[in-house]
Design a protein around this motif. Structure first.
Motif, mmCIF file in Angstrom:
data_model
loop_
_atom_site.group_PDB
_atom_site.id
_atom_site.type_symbol
_atom_site.label_atom_id
_atom_site.label_comp_id
_atom_site.label_asym_id
_atom_site.label_seq_id
_atom_site.Cartn_x
_atom_site.Cartn_y
_atom_site.Cartn_z
ATOM 1 N N ILE A 115 0.870 -1.180 0.000
ATOM 2 C CA ILE A 115 0.000 0.000 0.000
ATOM 3 C C ILE A 115 0.904 1.225 0.000
ATOM 4 N N GLU A 116 0.818 2.010 -1.068
ATOM 5 C CA GLU A 116 1.663 3.192 -1.159
ATOM 6 C C GLU A 116 0.966 4.359 -0.466
ATOM 7 N N VAL A 117 1.662 4.972 0.474
ATOM 8 C CA VAL A 117 1.069 6.064 1.247
ATOM 9 C C VAL A 117 1.773 7.369 0.890
ATOM 10 N N THR A 118 1.006 8.370 0.516
ATOM 11 C CA THR A 118 1.554 9.706 0.293
ATOM 12 C C THR A 118 1.166 10.574 1.478
ATOM 13 N N LEU A 119 2.157 11.249 2.064
ATOM 14 C CA LEU A 119 1.866 12.085 3.229
ATOM 15 C C LEU A 119 1.444 13.473 2.785
ATOM 16 N N GLU A 120 0.494 14.030 3.511
ATOM 17 C CA GLU A 120 0.076 15.413 3.258
ATOM 18 C C GLU A 120 0.297 16.182 4.554
ATOM 19 N N SER A 121 0.969 17.346 4.460
ATOM 20 C CA SER A 121 1.130 18.090 5.707
ATOM 21 C C SER A 121 0.163 19.262 5.758
ATOM 22 N N THR A 122 -0.259 19.592 6.978
ATOM 23 C CA THR A 122 -1.196 20.692 7.198
ATOM 24 C C THR A 122 -0.785 21.400 8.479
ATOM 25 N N ASP A 123 -1.414 22.536 8.752
ATOM 26 C CA ASP A 123 -1.254 23.141 10.072
ATOM 27 C C ASP A 123 -2.463 22.744 10.918
ATOM 28 N N VAL A 124 -2.458 23.168 12.193
ATOM 29 C CA VAL A 124 -3.500 22.691 13.108
ATOM 30 C C VAL A 124 -4.896 23.064 12.599
ATOM 31 N N ALA A 125 -5.049 24.336 12.190
ATOM 32 C CA ALA A 125 -6.371 24.772 11.736
ATOM 33 C C ALA A 125 -6.803 23.980 10.508
ATOM 34 N N GLY A 126 -5.866 23.775 9.581
ATOM 35 C CA GLY A 126 -6.184 23.038 8.368
ATOM 36 C C GLY A 126 -6.539 21.595 8.661
ATOM 37 N N TRP A 127 -5.839 21.011 9.603
ATOM 38 C CA TRP A 127 -6.110 19.620 9.941
ATOM 39 C C TRP A 127 -7.521 19.464 10.522
ATOM 40 N N VAL A 128 -7.858 20.327 11.474
ATOM 41 C CA VAL A 128 -9.186 20.247 12.091
ATOM 42 C C VAL A 128 -10.272 20.486 11.037
ATOM 43 N N ARG A 129 -10.025 21.471 10.164
ATOM 44 C CA ARG A 129 -11.028 21.795 9.150
ATOM 45 C C ARG A 129 -11.262 20.610 8.208
ATOM 46 N N ARG A 130 -10.151 20.023 7.729
ATOM 47 C CA ARG A 130 -10.306 18.927 6.770
ATOM 48 C C ARG A 130 -10.884 17.688 7.430
ATOM 49 N N LEU A 131 -10.513 17.465 8.696
ATOM 50 C CA LEU A 131 -11.075 16.329 9.424
ATOM 51 C C LEU A 131 -12.583 16.512 9.549
ATOM 52 N N ALA A 132 -13.002 17.719 9.942
ATOM 53 C CA ALA A 132 -14.414 17.991 10.151
ATOM 54 C C ALA A 132 -15.196 17.927 8.840
ATOM 55 N N ALA A 133 -14.536 18.311 7.727
ATOM 56 C CA ALA A 133 -15.248 18.345 6.443
ATOM 57 C C ALA A 133 -15.152 17.009 5.706
ATOM 58 N N TRP A 134 -14.578 15.986 6.336
ATOM 59 C CA TRP A 134 -14.375 14.650 5.743
ATOM 60 C C TRP A 134 -13.454 14.707 4.538
ATOM 61 N N GLU A 135 -12.632 15.759 4.420
ATOM 62 C CA GLU A 135 -11.744 15.889 3.261
ATOM 63 C C GLU A 135 -10.403 15.235 3.525
ATOM 64 N N PHE A 136 -10.422 13.936 3.745
ATOM 65 C CA PHE A 136 -9.176 13.209 3.961
ATOM 66 C C PHE A 136 -9.399 11.769 3.537
ATOM 67 N N GLU A 137 -8.300 11.092 3.224
ATOM 68 C CA GLU A 137 -8.419 9.655 2.979
ATOM 69 C C GLU A 137 -8.130 8.913 4.278
ATOM 70 N N THR A 138 -6.939 9.184 4.834
ATOM 71 C CA THR A 138 -6.652 8.683 6.173
ATOM 72 C C THR A 138 -5.927 9.786 6.924
ATOM 73 N N THR A 139 -6.006 9.755 8.243
ATOM 74 C CA THR A 139 -5.223 10.673 9.059
ATOM 75 C C THR A 139 -4.995 9.982 10.395
ATOM 76 N N ILE A 140 -4.309 10.683 11.290
ATOM 77 C CA ILE A 140 -4.110 10.125 12.625
ATOM 78 C C ILE A 140 -4.901 10.995 13.584
ATOM 79 N N ASN A 141 -5.519 10.383 14.561
ATOM 80 C CA ASN A 141 -6.377 11.129 15.470
ATOM 81 C C ASN A 141 -6.239 10.505 16.848
ATOM 82 N N PHE A 142 -6.519 11.271 17.888
ATOM 83 C CA PHE A 142 -6.647 10.665 19.214
ATOM 84 C C PHE A 142 -7.649 11.462 20.033
#
Lengths: 539, 281
Positions: free
Chosen positions: A406-433
């Motif tokens: 499985i080839e994984v491409t990393l995408e970097s974001t800042d905190v605001a961008g990460w929360v926004r994309r997570l909330a908008a379902w605009e991700f394939e996979t991410t890490i969360n806790f």
């Protein structure tokens, strides 16, 4: 420190009646007990410690971020606290009873408790704090408090809550970190969030707010009128604000501060402090929060919506490697959706073990054949921008997935961008806790039930939906008896692990590192969020 | 005296060229010397240099530092080269226009250039990369955007002094088009300061890319020297080799590029070379 007998006395929220007897079994060691163990508390001394990042305000409920909880829990108190095994223990309520039908809870309050401004703490304050203050400002508490049908104060030291329907984990929300008691005479009828008094917090706790130099330090002094005789032992606590992690490590090493908590010390520095003879490194004291990390998978997308694919991903990840090599043994590998320190964890349910061969076999079975470069499928992983160790984690996951094609491409974001994309379902996979808050109904359900698929961060953003799981969580939420809930949650855990909507990684822990002369630091299931009224510096 | 002989007489420039050649060779041979991904976890983490088959040690995930440096060389050259070419395209075009056209065109272009020059270039690069999310493309574009203004100024000055020369006037009298005059008559005569400037810009670009990666604004999918230093910084007490070796790589490469740039400057401007210490920037 609690004996087995005591544990039994306070065990299980499910006990019909927890009488005043339990008041004799607090999580805190009594003076006599301490003397017997040869660690008689000593009065005096100021605790210098660190808080990172600086809290915006110290009013619990108005702000519920980690640093605020740690600092303000010395000023404010809750009705109850929780033991490391997540049973309730007395705090401002000395005892409590639950009616047989599980609907009515009656709390008997401690007497002689005074606010820092000298006014008496009474049942009126409790009713105000719960029914007005937290109901308005505290969204997480509100969800539970709305189940209260009636709140009454028969006298100045008794409070009675009647619920609309039985709610077994009800007592877990009375800890200071979830529902702190605030003074009615200051807040009633005001705009809670913008009350000018928010700059000078008034609580009932063992320490009084003294001074706050923004960007520099927060200073607290001993509350001379504290309701426990002769306590607290410390003369005060000074919280220094040190933004740089290496400066924090240096301050701890040189003894400028006697304690660090939470994220102060990076995991890779922990082994160094474990070897320092004058320091203690404690990893417990986070049982109530039990943060669990995982690979958040967007269950709506191709490949990722197939449970077999997600199972293969789980087989590809060596969680022991992550715990040992990335977190240096701070925290432990996850076993499933409910952390082992949370109530109703079922140890017999185990998520797929590290086994790349099995992962390859599953992917072969799905018809995903490797191409010339050995790639079967490509996915994107949005990095969680919480600092270095999390970046290392994504780099590790990319390599681990590549091993099974499985080839994984990393995408970097800042905190605001990460929360926004997570909330908008605009991700394939991410890490969360997220925190689990002691009970699956309070902190686990939200991640898996269909009704919580929302465009809001920390809901069911993965989009996982299984009607059977929904039914189990709902039944467990409404079941009055702990045994019944345990059965339902076990079944839910099995079902969720079969579907593998997420790949759980680690039960996170945060190191509390303190001078060996500092005693009684971690006594409850909330660790450094306790009031510190029994903490003392030995000579 | 030929250009090459003048260049070869400069010892520093030759040393620089030799280092550059070695680094370039390393970049080209990386897939042969280390025929695996630099991200691959090949052994025990935190192995000191020379142990367990790691020439320059292993990092916190057991990745080979030597492989990272070799594969990172290509990334550094790629970023340095592409962003310099992009900056040159923009800078030379604008500078040539301003210098040749003069008048309000010159004024407009130069005010625009000064606007960019007043913003600290590294801060602007950080902002741009942060806005466009870190990727190799956004990094190259950002570096190009912050490094074109000096080119414009140098090229404009050259065009200003050259456009009134006799050969340009002759071409104008002969009726050649303006663009043809700019490209075929003036530009070739203005090339030497541009070449010198370009060699120094490559060095600056490599440094900028390393600084961005060091701050965590690198492309997370590409191994670069700045990233290696950034990720090694926090564990420098445990594993000094994780940040020292990529640091040496950056130091040597940037130093070599500067030496070569100065050598080119001396060789291309023989009159200046006699008065050492003056460098065209």
């Amino acid at each position: 420190m609690m004996t087995e007998a005591r544990k039994a006395a306070t065990s299980a929220l499910g006990r019909r009646t927890l009488l005043a007897a339990s008041a004799a079994a607090p999580a805190l060691m009594t003076l006599g007990e301490a003397r017997a163990q040869g660690v008689a508390p000593r009065r005096g001394g100021v605790l210098n410690t660190i808080i990172t990042p600086e809290p915006p305000v110290l009013i619990l409920g108005v702000n519920n971020q980690g640093p605020t909880l740690i600092v303000a829990s010395k000023i404010y108190q809750g009705l109850l606290t929780v033991t490391p095994s997540l049973d309730p223990a007395p705090d401002l309520a000395k005892s409590w009873t639950r009616s047989d039908d599980g609907l009515t809870y009656t709390f008997a309050l401690q007497e002689g408790v005074k606010w820092h401004d000298g006014r008496d703490f009474t049942s009126e304050d409790v009713i105000f704090s719960i029914m007005k203050f937290h109901m308005e400002v505290n969204p997480r508490a509100r969800a539970i408090l709305q189940r209260i049908d009636k709140a009454e104060a028969p006298d100045a030291h008794t409070v009675r809550f009647t619920l609309k329907a039985p709610f077994e984990p009800f007592l877990l929300i009375f800890d200071v970190t979830a529902c702190a008691m605030v003074p009615k005479h200051i807040y009633d009828g005001t705009d809670f969030r913008n009350n000018p008094a928010n700059a000078t917090p008034i609580g009932t706790g063992p320490f009084k707010f003294a001074e706050w130099q923004r960007g520099n330090f927060i200073r607290m002094v001993r509350n001379e009128q504290y309701w426990k005789p002769n306590q607290p032992y410390l003369d005060g606590i000074t919280w220094r604000i040190v933004p740089d992690s290496q400066s924090r490590a240096l301050a701890l090493q040189t003894g400028q501060v006697q304690m660090t908590t939470s994220n102060d010390i990076e995991p890779f520095d922990v082994p160094r402090f474990q070897q320092q003879p004058n320091l203690t490194v404690a990893l417990n004291g986070w049982e109530y929060f039990s943060p669990l990390s995982w690979i958040e998978i967007n269950n709506r997308l191709d490949n990722l919506k197939d449970p077999r694919f997600r199972r293969a991903m789980a087989h590809a990840v060596d969680r022991n490697f992550i715990a040992q090599r990335l977190w240096f043994g701070v925290g432990k590998p996850a076993t499933g959706p409910i952390a082992s320190t949370t109530r109703f964890h079922d140890p017999s349910v185990q998520m797929p073990a590290f086994n790349p061969r099995e992962a390859n076999a599953i992917l072969d079975g799905m018809g995903l054949r490797p191409n010339a470069q050995g790639v079967r499928a490509s996915i994107k992983l949005m990095q969680i921008p919480y600092g270095e160790v999390w970046n290392r984690l994504s780099e590790y996951l990319r390599q681990a997935m590549r091993q099974v094609g499985i080839e994984v491409t990393l995408e970097s974001t800042d905190v605001a961008g990460w929360v926004r994309r997570l909330a908008a379902w605009e991700f394939e996979t991410t890490i969360n806790f997220v925190y689990q808050w002691g009970d699956p109904t309070l902190g686990v359900e939200r991640t898996y039930v269909t009704s919580n698929i929302q465009k809001v961060a920390f809901t069911n953003t993965a989009g996982y939906s299984n009607p059977e799981v929904d039914r189990l969580f709902e039944a467990a939420r409404n079941a009055a008896q702990a045994e019944e809930r345990r059965r339902l949650f076990s079944e839910a855990q099995k079902k969720i692990v079969e579907d593998m909507p997420l790949v759980w990684l680690m039960e996170l822990a945060f190191p509390t590192i303190h001078d060996k002369r500092l005693n009684n630091v971690i006594r409850t299931g909330t660790g450094v969020h306790a009031s510190f009224d029994d903490v003392f510096l030995s000579a | 005296m030929s250009f090459w002989r003048r260049f070869a007489r400069n010892l520093g420039a030759m040393v620089g060229l030799a280092i550059l050649a070695l680094v370039a060779l390393m970049a080209v041979l990386a897939p042969v010397l280390f025929p695996f991904s630099p991200w691959e976890m090949r052994g025990i983490p935190f192995m000191p240099p020379g142990e367990a088959g790691f020439l320059l040690g292993s990092d916190s995930l057991g990745r080979d530092v030597a492989a990272g440096i070799a594969h990172g060389a290509l990334v550094s050259f790629l970023v340095g080269g592409v962003s310099t070419v992009a900056a040159l395209l923009l800078g030379v075009t604008l500078g040539a226009l301003a210098g040749y056209a003069g008048g309000w065109v010159d004024d407009a272009i130069m005010r625009f250039t000064e606007f960019f020059q007043t913003i600290p270039s590294f801060v602007l690069a950080v902002v741009l990369v942060a806005i466009f999310t870190p990727s190799i493309a956004s990094i190259v574009v950002s570096i190009a955007i912050v490094s074109w203004p000096p080119v414009t100024r140098v090229v404009r000055a050259e065009f200003l002094s050259l456009r009134s020369r006799e050969f340009v006037q002759a071409a104008e009298v002969l009726g050649r088009g303006r663009i043809a005059i700019m490209v075929t008559e003036i530009l070739p005569n203005a090339l030497s300061p541009i070449i010198v400037l370009a060699s120094l810009m490559v060095a600056t670009a490599i440094l900028l890319e390393s600084s961005l990666s060091f701050l965590g604004l690198g492309d997370p999918n590409l191994m670069s020297w700045g990233f290696m230093i950034g990720s090694g910084r926090s564990v420098i007490r445990i594993a000094w080799w994780m940040s020292v070796f990529p640091g040496i790589a950056i130091f040597l490469t940037v130093l070599a590029l500067n030496l070569v740039g100065e050598g080119l400057n001396d060789a291309l401007n023989p009159r200046l070379a006699r008065r050492r210490g003056i460098v065209v920037t």
